[in-house]
Design a protein around this motif. Structure first.
Motif, mmCIF file in Angstrom:
data_model
loop_
_atom_site.group_PDB
_atom_site.id
_atom_site.type_symbol
_atom_site.label_atom_id
_atom_site.label_comp_id
_atom_site.label_asym_id
_atom_site.label_seq_id
_atom_site.Cartn_x
_atom_site.Cartn_y
_atom_site.Cartn_z
ATOM 1 N N ASP A 47 0.815 -1.219 0.000
ATOM 2 C CA ASP A 47 0.000 0.000 0.000
ATOM 3 C C ASP A 47 0.845 1.264 0.000
ATOM 4 O O ASP A 47 0.542 2.222 -0.717
ATOM 5 C CB ASP A 47 -0.923 0.022 1.220
ATOM 6 C CG ASP A 47 -1.986 -1.061 1.157
ATOM 7 O OD1 ASP A 47 -2.188 -1.620 0.066
ATOM 8 O OD2 ASP A 47 -2.608 -1.354 2.194
ATOM 9 N N VAL A 48 1.891 1.287 0.824
ATOM 10 C CA VAL A 48 2.665 2.507 1.027
ATOM 11 C C VAL A 48 3.909 2.549 0.137
ATOM 12 O O VAL A 48 4.135 3.510 -0.593
ATOM 13 C CB VAL A 48 3.055 2.662 2.514
ATOM 14 C CG1 VAL A 48 3.907 3.912 2.728
ATOM 15 C CG2 VAL A 48 1.803 2.724 3.388
ATOM 16 N N THR A 49 4.731 1.493 0.193
ATOM 17 C CA THR A 49 5.981 1.509 -0.574
ATOM 18 C C THR A 49 5.746 1.366 -2.070
ATOM 19 O O THR A 49 6.304 2.117 -2.878
ATOM 20 C CB THR A 49 6.911 0.381 -0.095
ATOM 21 O OG1 THR A 49 7.122 0.507 1.318
ATOM 22 C CG2 THR A 49 8.257 0.450 -0.802
ATOM 23 N N LEU A 50 4.879 0.414 -2.463
ATOM 24 C CA LEU A 50 4.607 0.185 -3.884
ATOM 25 C C LEU A 50 3.367 0.936 -4.366
ATOM 26 O O LEU A 50 2.968 0.778 -5.527
ATOM 27 C CB LEU A 50 4.458 -1.316 -4.150
ATOM 28 C CG LEU A 50 5.693 -2.165 -3.829
ATOM 29 C CD1 LEU A 50 5.404 -3.648 -4.061
ATOM 30 C CD2 LEU A 50 6.890 -1.729 -4.657
ATOM 31 N N ARG A 51 2.752 1.713 -3.473
ATOM 32 C CA ARG A 51 1.645 2.615 -3.817
ATOM 33 C C ARG A 51 0.491 1.882 -4.498
ATOM 34 O O ARG A 51 -0.163 2.396 -5.407
ATOM 35 C CB ARG A 51 2.139 3.750 -4.718
ATOM 36 C CG ARG A 51 3.312 4.538 -4.177
ATOM 37 C CD ARG A 51 2.947 5.357 -2.966
ATOM 38 N NE ARG A 51 2.094 6.494 -3.316
ATOM 39 C CZ ARG A 51 1.597 7.334 -2.415
ATOM 40 N NH1 ARG A 51 1.821 7.129 -1.122
ATOM 41 N NH2 ARG A 51 0.848 8.343 -2.788
ATOM 42 N N GLU A 52 0.191 0.695 -4.023
ATOM 43 C CA GLU A 52 -0.836 -0.119 -4.657
ATOM 44 C C GLU A 52 -2.221 0.535 -4.585
ATOM 45 O O GLU A 52 -2.974 0.529 -5.562
ATOM 46 C CB GLU A 52 -0.873 -1.504 -3.991
ATOM 47 C CG GLU A 52 -1.790 -2.493 -4.659
ATOM 48 C CD GLU A 52 -1.599 -3.895 -4.113
ATOM 49 O OE1 GLU A 52 -0.731 -4.611 -4.636
ATOM 50 O OE2 GLU A 52 -2.297 -4.251 -3.145
ATOM 51 N N ASP A 53 -2.564 1.095 -3.428
ATOM 52 C CA ASP A 53 -3.886 1.693 -3.270
ATOM 53 C C ASP A 53 -4.034 3.006 -4.023
ATOM 54 O O ASP A 53 -5.136 3.519 -4.175
ATOM 55 C CB ASP A 53 -4.187 1.926 -1.779
ATOM 56 C CG ASP A 53 -4.628 0.647 -1.080
ATOM 57 O OD1 ASP A 53 -4.830 -0.360 -1.776
ATOM 58 O OD2 ASP A 53 -4.770 0.655 0.160
ATOM 59 N N TYR A 54 -2.922 3.566 -4.471
ATOM 60 C CA TYR A 54 -2.958 4.847 -5.178
ATOM 61 C C TYR A 54 -2.787 4.683 -6.683
ATOM 62 O O TYR A 54 -2.767 5.669 -7.410
ATOM 63 C CB TYR A 54 -1.872 5.780 -4.633
ATOM 64 C CG TYR A 54 -2.003 6.021 -3.150
ATOM 65 C CD1 TYR A 54 -2.814 7.042 -2.652
ATOM 66 C CD2 TYR A 54 -1.340 5.216 -2.235
ATOM 67 C CE1 TYR A 54 -2.950 7.255 -1.295
ATOM 68 C CE2 TYR A 54 -1.471 5.415 -0.869
ATOM 69 C CZ TYR A 54 -2.278 6.433 -0.403
ATOM 70 O OH TYR A 54 -2.411 6.624 0.946
ATOM 71 N N THR A 55 -2.651 3.442 -7.134
ATOM 72 C CA THR A 55 -2.522 3.160 -8.564
ATOM 73 C C THR A 55 -3.887 2.722 -9.083
ATOM 74 O O THR A 55 -4.342 1.618 -8.783
ATOM 75 C CB THR A 55 -1.475 2.060 -8.812
ATOM 76 O OG1 THR A 55 -0.236 2.452 -8.220
ATOM 77 C CG2 THR A 55 -1.283 1.828 -10.294
ATOM 78 N N HIS A 56 -4.551 3.580 -9.835
ATOM 79 C CA HIS A 56 -5.918 3.301 -10.278
ATOM 80 C C HIS A 56 -5.912 2.369 -11.487
ATOM 81 O O HIS A 56 -5.496 2.739 -12.576
ATOM 82 C CB HIS A 56 -6.637 4.610 -10.610
ATOM 83 C CG HIS A 56 -6.820 5.500 -9.424
ATOM 84 N ND1 HIS A 56 -7.738 5.232 -8.425
ATOM 85 C CD2 HIS A 56 -6.180 6.629 -9.046
ATOM 86 C CE1 HIS A 56 -7.666 6.170 -7.491
ATOM 87 N NE2 HIS A 56 -6.726 7.033 -7.839
#
Length: 388
Positions: free
Chosen positions: A328-337
């Motif tokens: 979620d934070v390092t690989l920004r999974e939740d911010y990748t739409h």
């Protein structure tokens, strides 16, 4: 050493790129400019070097086109557009096939000893949520001590984890594994499935197993005063405790176990029950928070003592910090739409693959640090993927 040759380049059979070449490409051959293996390789390389979004991945590859064309011996001197990455993830990749390949690749790199803990837990991919808050929910089987996702499957929602767990566990070799999940997964059928297939379980007893929780709670309550002349057999309680300091607090965990309820409680293969007490003290304010949980396990006292059981339970929570937080934070999974098709699940699988690759190397325990290194040395990232 065995090898595979493509376009004049020799790749190790054990390399990740070679495994990518085994995946099915559902596109018609006519008009295909970039192979599925190449596109997945570019996504992985760009993410290893710090990029997270398809647009950033496309720009990363375009800026390094000459290097990639030369090292990979590519015939076409160009790189895919960012829409190509999105389309491939959403429409072309067979996610179940990618999951199996990833699991086989990562688990084949390490030897797992006895009583390896498998943590099962679900999460929502927030980057896949639409205006109606519908998106992709995943259930993962994770090895906290190794940082490896053995398998991850899509579920309809939080409640759908219950029927999905048995199906996911069917694809895992449960021999010498200890499966642990939150109270949602405390189910009889799953308990039987795990033990019959050579594993063990550790469960918490909460609301969905309220009678079990109450029976265990009463067992650990202080003994009542008996009528004079009446006796009560001594209880076989054993206790272990550990204390940790960090994040501005002092946390003490105390685990008390007993084997005397195994013939009383109606649960398949139950051997021990436990009471877990947590006491957290804020080092700044002195505020104290306390929590008590109850649970049980199929492991006998001869197989695991209270100290080891406490360590297993604590290790279980590594799925939050070791997997969910990093994605979620390092690989920004939740911010990748990635809302189209199954692109979100495919990217999540690639994120699991990246974490498993980096954590399998002791020198890359810090994922952000590893990505900064590979950003400065992209050829090392390529070597890692081609010759891992």
């Amino acid at each position: 050493m065995e090898s595979n040759t493509q376009a004049g380049k020799v790749y190790d059979v054990g390399s990740l790129y070679f495994h990518f070449q085994s995946l099915s490409d559902t596109r018609k051959r006519r008009g295909v400019r970039y192979s599925l293996a190449l596109i997945l390789l570019l996504i992985l390389l760009a993410k290893l070097c710090g990029e997270n979004h398809p647009s950033g991945i496309a720009e990363w590859a375009a800026h390094r086109m000459e290097m990639l064309v030369d090292l990979l011996k590519l015939k076409r001197k160009s790189m895919p557009h960012h829409s190509t990455y999105r389309r491939i993830l959403a429409e072309v990749v067979k996610v179940e096939e990618l999951e199996r390949m990833s699991s086989e690749f990562l688990s084949g790199k390490k030897y797992f000893g006895k009583q390896v803990l498998v943590a099962i837990d679900g999460k929502v991919l927030r980057g896949t949520l639409d205006d109606q808050q519908k998106g992709t929910y995943l259930l993962a089987a994770y090895l906290p001590s190794e940082g490896i996702v053995l398998m991850e499957v899509a579920v309809e929602g939080k409640g759908s984890e219950i029927p999905a767990a048995p199906q996911m566990l069917k694809s895992i070799d449960l021999r010498d594994k200890v499966v642990m999940g939150d109270a949602l997964h405390t189910q009889r059928a799953v308990s039987i499935q795990i033990v019959v297939n050579g594993g063990e379980y550790i469960w918490f007893a909460k609301g969905n197993q309220s009678q079990m929780e109450e029976d265990i709670r009463l067992w650990f309550e202080p003994d009542v005063q008996l009528i004079p002349g009446m006796g009560c057999p001594p209880k076989d309680f054993e206790t272990a405790q550990n204390t940790n300091k960090g994040h501005g607090r002092l946390e003490t965990r105390t685990l008390t176990v007993s084997s005397q309820l195994k013939d009383f409680l109606d649960w398949p293969f139950l051997e021990q029950v436990f009471k877990l007490q947590r006491r957290c003290v804020s080092l700044k304010t002195g505020e104290i928070q306390q929590q008590v949980e109850y649970g049980f396990t199929s492991l006998m006292r001869e197989e695991i003592d209270p100290r080891q059981l406490l360590a297993k339970i604590r290790s279980y929570w590594g799925i939050e910090n070791g997997l969910h937080y990093r994605r979620d934070v390092t690989l920004r999974e939740d911010y990748t739409h990635l809302t189209k098709g199954r692109a979100g699940q495919a990217m999540a699988c690639l994120n699991n693959l990246i974490l498993g690759i980096l954590l399998s190397k002791n020198k890359y325990r810090s994922i952000p640090s590893a990505r900064r290194y590979f950003n400065a040395h992209p050829t090392d990232a390529l070597y890692l993927v081609l010759r891992l």
